[in-house]
Design an enzyme around this catalytic site. Sequence first.
Site, short mmCIF file in Angstrom:
data_model
loop_
_atom_site.label_atom_id
_atom_site.label_comp_id
_atom_site.label_asym_id
_atom_site.label_seq_id
_atom_site.Cartn_x
_atom_site.Cartn_y
_atom_site.Cartn_z
N SER A 130 0.83 -1.20 0.00
CA SER A 130 0.00 0.00 0.00
C SER A 130 0.87 1.26 0.00
O SER A 130 1.67 1.47 -0.91
CB SER A 130 -0.96 -0.03 1.19
OG SER A 130 -1.96 0.94 1.05
N HIS A 171 -6.92 -5.98 -0.68
CA HIS A 171 -5.90 -4.92 -0.78
C HIS A 171 -4.53 -5.59 -0.79
O HIS A 171 -4.18 -6.20 -1.79
CB HIS A 171 -6.08 -3.93 0.37
CG HIS A 171 -5.29 -2.66 0.21
ND1 HIS A 171 -5.26 -1.92 -0.96
CD2 HIS A 171 -4.48 -1.99 1.08
CE1 HIS A 171 -4.49 -0.86 -0.80
NE2 HIS A 171 -3.99 -0.88 0.42
N ASP A 173 -9.25 -3.49 -6.08
CA ASP A 173 -8.62 -3.09 -4.83
C ASP A 173 -9.68 -2.41 -3.95
O ASP A 173 -10.15 -1.33 -4.27
CB ASP A 173 -7.47 -2.14 -5.12
CG ASP A 173 -6.67 -1.73 -3.90
OD1 ASP A 173 -7.28 -1.58 -2.82
OD2 ASP A 173 -5.45 -1.54 -4.02
#
Length: 432
Positions: A212, A375, A308
């Site tokens: 991320s 994610h 996502d």
Amino acid sequence: MANPMLRTWLLWWRKWGKKDWAIAAVGFAAVLFTFTLLIESGTEDPSAIGNRPLDLPISADDPVELTLLRNAKDRGAFCLDGSLPGYHFEKGFGSGSNKWVIHIEGGGWCNTIESCSYRSRTALGSSKFMDRQVIFAGMLSRDPSQNPDFYNWNRIKIRYCDGASLAGHPESEFKNGTKLFFRGQLIWEAIMDELLSMGMAKAKQAFLTGCSAGGLATLIHCDDFRHLLPKYTTVKCLADAGFFLDEKDVGGHYTMRSFYQDVLLLQGVDKSLHKNCVSKTDPSQCLFPREIIKNTRTPIFLVHPGYDFWQIRNILVPDVSDPSGHWRKCRQGLQYCNSTQIEILQGFRTSLLNALDEFKQNKEGGYFINSCFIHCQTWFSPTWHSPSSPRINNKTIAESVGDWYFDRQEVKQIDCPYPCNPTCHNMDFAQH
């Protein structure tokens, strides 16, 4: 909601204002997923423990201690609150003794004095609140059944506490009594110096990775990481769920673009971006991975879901773009979306694939784009490498990354559109 720790995280998440919590809570969302998998999948198969090699010094489940950066004070490398940054380190062994894999923690960004001040009172802005021990899993696991290619490497998890993907600069600090430290670039440099002194300077192979916001940090610093190491070292980088898109939300606004502009101006992030990009365009555009990878020479691998959940919930359909709540259920899980919403989500996936058009031609690059509503996927064992892991062409993420890193074969995998892949771990926020 029986798990008390999960309940605590949910309560923490709900404290944020609608814009700031949505952007800054990416790290929490990943942790939420961790707890979900632990709750749903049960404990590790005990038979795997008995199959570990005899030279494995300790069990794969042993916690790894937090190390505060020794040279931080002298270097002026501080977390947002002025505390010392840190990392977790587990020494390699056997054939992995001179090989290094580094993972940069995710956790979103802060774009205002208010949100950075709040963040400075959490583990994402202060080492005072960080867990002193963490369990290494996924691509940091020391269990060869979970991590076949990197289990015996020197493994490091860099804790994230600057709020700007390790790219903030002190020249942008406010001198009006806020006492916030924008030192991300200095944290990066100080941690690299310490790791080099611990033996990384003689690494045979090195792998910089991140999830991320940590994936974005990996892309920002990838070439610098290459330059720190000897020419004979094989150096590559991996960004997991770090390819953030510059797309309009369903209300027609560039929410993420505006947010990145605020982050860049607040912390002086442009000083850490590619000069070739910054000199030609709006510097905030140079914070988007599509532009970063154009100027990166070190080989990159992208692990990314076609759906996502963080980007859907914060870039495509942020709260402010849906005042009537039309998307409320769909944002909780793809199974709740109607046909019109699914069509819009398929368009968002297409935007991702289009943004990768130039990268697809990169002979040294690789990617694993599955069709999951998730994610980060590399630092959880159930999604990295397990009997139930997501697969494309019958290969797990771990197998695909290993094939690419060691040049066993080219890896450019793009999954078919949702809902075609039954191996996906899809988040369902309505259940929590």
